[in-house]
Design an enzyme around this catalytic site. Structure first.
Site, PDB file in Angstrom:
ATOM      1  N   LYS A   1       0.829  -1.210   0.000  1.00  0.00           N
ATOM      2  CA  LYS A   1       0.000   0.000   0.000  1.00  0.00           C
ATOM      3  C   LYS A   1       0.863   1.259   0.000  1.00  0.00           C
ATOM      4  CE  LYS A   1      -1.773   1.536   4.054  1.00  0.00           C
ATOM      5  NZ  LYS A   1      -1.530   2.936   4.445  1.00  0.00           N
ATOM      6  N   ASN A   2       1.829   1.295   0.913  1.00  0.00           N
ATOM      7  CA  ASN A   2       2.587   2.541   1.088  1.00  0.00           C
ATOM      8  C   ASN A   2       3.648   2.781   0.013  1.00  0.00           C
ATOM      9  OD1 ASN A   2       0.975   3.127   3.206  1.00  0.00           O
ATOM     10  ND2 ASN A   2       2.460   2.620   4.808  1.00  0.00           N
TER      11      ASN A   2
ATOM     12  N   ARG B   1      -4.973  10.573   4.292  1.00  0.00           N
ATOM     13  CA  ARG B   1      -3.909  11.561   4.442  1.00  0.00           C
ATOM     14  C   ARG B   1      -2.876  11.490   3.331  1.00  0.00           C
ATOM     15  NH1 ARG B   1      -2.502  13.945   8.886  1.00  0.00           N
ATOM     16  NH2 ARG B   1      -0.399  13.776   8.112  1.00  0.00           N
TER      17      ARG B   1
ATOM     18  N   CYS C   1      -5.212  12.832  12.923  1.00  0.00           N
ATOM     19  CA  CYS C   1      -5.980  11.615  12.682  1.00  0.00           C
ATOM     20  C   CYS C   1      -5.909  10.768  13.932  1.00  0.00           C
ATOM     21  CB  CYS C   1      -5.453  10.865  11.469  1.00  0.00           C
ATOM     22  SG  CYS C   1      -3.907  10.035  11.786  1.00  0.00           S
TER      23      CYS C   1
ATOM     24  N   ARG D   1       0.171  14.559  13.266  1.00  0.00           N
ATOM     25  CA  ARG D   1       0.713  14.357  11.926  1.00  0.00           C
ATOM     26  C   ARG D   1       0.744  15.618  11.059  1.00  0.00           C
ATOM     27  NH1 ARG D   1      -1.546   8.738   9.694  1.00  0.00           N
ATOM     28  NH2 ARG D   1       0.346   8.804   8.451  1.00  0.00           N
ATOM     29  N   PRO D   2       1.542  16.593  11.450  1.00  0.00           N
ATOM     30  CA  PRO D   2       1.664  17.807  10.635  1.00  0.00           C
ATOM     31  C   PRO D   2       2.365  17.530   9.300  1.00  0.00           C
ATOM     32  CG  PRO D   2       3.285  17.833  12.401  1.00  0.00           C
ATOM     33  CD  PRO D   2       2.431  16.612  12.626  1.00  0.00           C
ATOM     34  N   VAL D   3       2.256  18.465   8.358  1.00  0.00           N
ATOM     35  CA  VAL D   3       2.951  18.318   7.062  1.00  0.00           C
ATOM     36  C   VAL D   3       3.892  19.502   6.824  1.00  0.00           C
ATOM     37  CG1 VAL D   3       1.256  16.806   5.945  1.00  0.00           C
ATOM     38  CG2 VAL D   3       0.941  19.286   5.842  1.00  0.00           C
ATOM     39  N   ASP D   4       4.360  20.094   7.936  1.00  0.00           N
ATOM     40  CA  ASP D   4       5.213  21.282   7.822  1.00  0.00           C
ATOM     41  C   ASP D   4       6.485  21.011   7.013  1.00  0.00           C
ATOM     42  OD1 ASP D   4       5.606  19.696  10.336  1.00  0.00           O
ATOM     43  OD2 ASP D   4       7.425  20.906  10.441  1.00  0.00           O
ATOM     44  N   GLN D   5       7.013  19.783   7.082  1.00  0.00           N
ATOM     45  CA  GLN D   5       8.260  19.488   6.357  1.00  0.00           C
ATOM     46  C   GLN D   5       8.043  19.461   4.848  1.00  0.00           C
ATOM     47  OE1 GLN D   5      11.362  19.235   7.995  1.00  0.00           O
ATOM     48  NE2 GLN D   5       9.982  20.068   9.540  1.00  0.00           N
TER      49      GLN D   5
ATOM     50  N   ASP E   1       4.333   0.671  12.192  1.00  0.00           N
ATOM     51  CA  ASP E   1       3.184  -0.024  11.600  1.00  0.00           C
ATOM     52  C   ASP E   1       3.080  -1.485  12.018  1.00  0.00           C
ATOM     53  OD1 ASP E   1       2.456   2.302  10.360  1.00  0.00           O
ATOM     54  OD2 ASP E   1       3.264   1.774   8.391  1.00  0.00           O
TER      55      ASP E   1
ATOM     56  N   ILE F   1       7.142   7.180  17.151  1.00  0.00           N
ATOM     57  CA  ILE F   1       6.807   7.909  15.914  1.00  0.00           C
ATOM     58  C   ILE F   1       5.515   8.713  16.050  1.00  0.00           C
ATOM     59  CG2 ILE F   1       6.399   7.717  13.418  1.00  0.00           C
ATOM     60  CD1 ILE F   1       9.194   6.794  14.131  1.00  0.00           C
TER      61      ILE F   1
ATOM     62  N   ARG G   1      -8.806  -0.681   4.224  1.00  0.00           N
ATOM     63  CA  ARG G   1      -7.962   0.349   3.625  1.00  0.00           C
ATOM     64  C   ARG G   1      -6.593  -0.215   3.268  1.00  0.00           C
ATOM     65  NH1 ARG G   1      -7.740   5.840   6.813  1.00  0.00           N
ATOM     66  NH2 ARG G   1      -6.265   6.073   5.114  1.00  0.00           N
TER      67      ARG G   1
HETATM   68  N1  EPU Z   1       6.057  14.777  10.915  1.00  0.00           N
HETATM   69  C1  EPU Z   1       6.206  16.107  11.184  1.00  0.00           C
HETATM   70  N2  EPU Z   1       6.145  17.009  10.133  1.00  0.00           N
HETATM   71  C2  EPU Z   1       5.967  16.599   8.855  1.00  0.00           C
HETATM   72  C3  EPU Z   1       5.816  15.242   8.588  1.00  0.00           C
HETATM   73  C4  EPU Z   1       5.880  14.333   9.641  1.00  0.00           C
HETATM   74  O1  EPU Z   1       6.377  16.518  12.323  1.00  0.00           O
HETATM   75  O2  EPU Z   1       5.905  17.453   7.964  1.00  0.00           O
HETATM   76  C5  EPU Z   1       6.116  13.816  12.016  1.00  0.00           C
HETATM   77  C6  EPU Z   1       4.830  13.004  12.175  1.00  0.00           C
HETATM   78  O3  EPU Z   1       3.880  13.685  12.943  1.00  0.00           O
HETATM   79  C7  EPU Z   1       5.330  11.744  12.837  1.00  0.00           C
HETATM   80  C8  EPU Z   1       6.715  11.560  12.215  1.00  0.00           C
HETATM   81  O4  EPU Z   1       7.081  12.830  11.686  1.00  0.00           O
HETATM   82  O5  EPU Z   1       5.468  11.949  14.209  1.00  0.00           O
HETATM   83  C9  EPU Z   1       6.785  10.540  11.099  1.00  0.00           C
HETATM   84  O6  EPU Z   1       5.711  10.713  10.206  1.00  0.00           O
HETATM   85  P1  EPU Z   1       5.839  10.402   8.645  1.00  0.00           P
HETATM   86  O7  EPU Z   1       5.701  11.677   7.902  1.00  0.00           O
HETATM   87  O8  EPU Z   1       7.044   9.572   8.381  1.00  0.00           O
HETATM   88  O9  EPU Z   1       4.538   9.537   8.395  1.00  0.00           O
HETATM   89  P2  EPU Z   1       3.709   9.558   7.068  1.00  0.00           P
HETATM   90  O10 EPU Z   1       4.621   9.758   5.937  1.00  0.00           O
HETATM   91  O11 EPU Z   1       2.531  10.430   7.209  1.00  0.00           O
HETATM   92  C10 EPU Z   1       3.982   7.012   6.481  1.00  0.00           C
HETATM   93  C11 EPU Z   1       3.055   5.846   6.278  1.00  0.00           C
HETATM   94  C12 EPU Z   1       2.448   5.459   7.622  1.00  0.00           C
HETATM   95  C13 EPU Z   1       3.594   5.089   8.568  1.00  0.00           C
HETATM   96  C14 EPU Z   1       4.577   6.261   8.690  1.00  0.00           C
HETATM   97  C15 EPU Z   1       5.791   5.949   9.531  1.00  0.00           C
HETATM   98  C16 EPU Z   1       2.286   6.179   4.018  1.00  0.00           C
HETATM   99  C17 EPU Z   1       1.173   6.522   3.100  1.00  0.00           C
HETATM  100  N3  EPU Z   1       2.023   6.227   5.339  1.00  0.00           N
HETATM  101  O12 EPU Z   1       3.172   8.067   7.015  1.00  0.00           O
HETATM  102  O13 EPU Z   1       1.643   4.316   7.388  1.00  0.00           O
HETATM  103  O14 EPU Z   1       3.094   4.782   9.842  1.00  0.00           O
HETATM  104  O15 EPU Z   1       5.024   6.650   7.380  1.00  0.00           O
HETATM  105  O16 EPU Z   1       6.478   4.881   9.024  1.00  0.00           O
HETATM  106  O17 EPU Z   1       3.372   5.841   3.586  1.00  0.00           O
HETATM  107  C18 EPU Z   1      -0.091   2.799   7.851  1.00  0.00           C
HETATM  108  O18 EPU Z   1       0.170   2.242   6.754  1.00  0.00           O
HETATM  109  O19 EPU Z   1      -0.852   2.277   8.706  1.00  0.00           O
HETATM  110  C19 EPU Z   1       0.520   4.087   8.143  1.00  0.00           C
HETATM  111  C20 EPU Z   1       0.031   4.909   9.073  1.00  0.00           C
END
Ligand code: EPU
Length: 421
Positions: free
Chosen positions: A22-23, A92, A116, A121-125, A304, A326, A396
């Site tokens: 999926k990911n 997301r 969620c 889970r911010p997207v600031d980066q 995960d 995480i 999902r």
């Molecule tokens: N974070 C920030 N700022 C950002 C982005 C992330 O502070 O801009 C923080 C998050 O809040 C979290 C950490 O960084 O505390 C890591 O989050 P990451 O961005 O790596 O997670 P993600 O990319 O949103 C993906 C997977 C998740 C998996 C995580 C961690 C996908 C579509 N989703 O999420 O998968 O848990 O990486 O490995 O690839 C799942 O499949 O059940 C799932 C949640």
């Protein structure tokens, strides 16, 4: 709303095939936005999240055609570079459209995902990286409005390791002017799979799988064919299920090298693992041993798989200490495991799991995707019947989970809310 009914206590035996990841599929579907030519993807799992991504791309004017496991996506034109709130709130991973849209169309309007079930889970980066590449960004009424005539290569250091953040910027950089270096990048195998697909499309990405990724921007990308990698989390989930049920199961189409931290923990917990080319066999005859773990970015133990391992530890011989680093709210399964008789205490982000003699079937509720998988495993271990509500979470991310478990001998069936099957 569907429910799952599980009669626990059966050994799992046999062989099943792992689905595509999926990911890996979700970012790679978004990569199709980067070229007007068709991207032919094989081993694409049939999952609700993949369907949602197809809907999102469809609303932008992108065509997708499925033929069995192969999905062909053709973004000949991108009419509306928009990811609306209605879709982003259900998935997301829609944020993954941001980078490709800005790179291809010079503009994008993508809803902010918001928090969620498992955390803020911010997207600031993602935003900070695009700003560093020269995009103009406005945050307006819960939307990210991004514009850039052409993104410019840059050196960007992530403040936190983020999987989709790395993927978004890597995709954006493929069409940028000049070289982009991403430091403190995520090393997850799904990042590598995406890089391989991008390179097949004519991109110049190197270093994926390390914490420094270099992308030399090109003028245009072209169509390509790419097989989606096997799902390492589905693989891990079935391995834990087999270990939990005390069975002997072989998973084919698996890539052991992508889940070594999970294999190590299963071995420590008393399972015998045999890795062959493309397959992993797990068997457990010995009693379960308690093992402690701490989640962290790849190659450490994946968040995960935390919930599934916790289910396994509920019947182990001693005490396991499980720490989630995480996501700040990824312990929702604890209260549900307790309904089955598990002995677990949570102190901030650490769960102390004391093994009990037996779990007993009960009614429980799935709260997110991996928590659902944890409850399925616990249901297989419990004496009597377990009913899991809200399993739309499971749909999902796990393809045909009940068929696959049934094929291994589990007594599991899906019922509709109304009682019909
Ligand atoms: N974070 C920030 N700022 C950002 C982005 C992330 O502070 O801009 C923080 C998050 O809040 C979290 C950490 O960084 O505390 C890591 O989050 P990451 O961005 O790596 O997670 P993600 O990319 O949103 C993906 C997977 C998740 C998996 C995580 C961690 C996908 C579509 N989703 O999420 O998968 O848990 O990486 O490995 O690839 C799942 O499949 O059940 C799932 C949640």
């Amino acid at each position: 709303m569907d429910k799952l009914l599980i009669d626990g206590g059966t050994r799992l035996e046999g062989e099943i095939r792992v689905s595509g990841a999926k990911n890996a599929a979700l970012p790679i579907l978004c990569a199709a936005l980067l070229t007007p030519e068709p991207l032919v993807l094989s081993n694409v799992p049939r999952l609700n999240d993949v369907r949602t991504m197809q809907t999102l791309l469809g609303q932008m004017g992108v065509r997708a055609k499925r033929d069995d496991g192969t999905l062909t996506i053709e973004a000949k034109r991108v009419d509306w570079p928009l990811a609306p709130y209605e879709l982003v709130k259900t998935m997301r991973a829609s944020i993954l459209a941001l980078g490709p849209l800005v790179a291809r169309c010079g503009e994008a309007r993508v809803s902010l995902p918001g928090g969620c079930a498992i955390g803020l889970r911010p997207v600031d980066q993602h935003v900070k990286g695009l700003l560093a590449m020269g995009a103009e960004i406005d945050l307006d009424h819960g939307y990210i409005d991004a514009k850039a005539r052409r993104l410019a290569g840059t050196r960007f250091v992530f403040d936190v390791v983020t999987v989709t953040g790395t993927e978004n910027l890597m995709m954006a950089a493929t069409l940028a002017d000049g070289v982009t270096t991403l430091e403190n990048a995520a090393r997850e195998p799904e990042v590598v799979d995406l890089a391989e697909c991008l390179n097949a499309m004519g991109a110049k990405v190197s270093g994926a799988g390390s914490d420094r990724i270099t992308v030399e921007g090109v003028e245009r990308l072209h169509g390509a064919s790419h097989p989606i990698m096997p799902d390492r989390i589905e693989t891990g989930t079935f391995l834990v299920a087999a270990a939990a049920a005390g069975g002997d199961v072989t998973l084919t189409g698996a890539r052991a090298g992508t889940l070594e931290a999970v294999l190590d923990k299963l071995a420590e917990a008393g399972s015998t693992l045999t890795v062959d080319q493309g397959s992993i066999r797990v068997a457990r005859a010995a009693p379960l041993k308690s093992v402690s773990l701490r989640t962290a970015p790849y190659p450490a133990f994946p968040t995960d798989m935390q919930a599934q391992l916790m289910a396994l530890m509920t019947l182990a011989d001693d005490t396991a200490v499980i720490t989630e680093t995480i996501f700040e709210n990824r312990m929702m399964h604890v209260q549900e495991l307790k309904r089955l008789g598990a002995d677990i205490e949570v102190e901030s982000s650490t769960a102390i799991v004391k093994g009990v003699r037996a779990l007993t079937g009960a009614n429980v509720m799935a709260t997110d995707l991996r928590a659902s998988a944890c409850l399925v495993i616990a249901g297989l271990m419990a004496e009597g019947q377990t009913t899991i509500d809200r399993i739309y979470h499971l749909d999902r991310g796990y393809e045909k989970i009940e068929q696959k478990l049934s094929a291994l001998g589990a007594t599991i069936r899906r019922v509709k809310e109304t009682g019909g099957e």
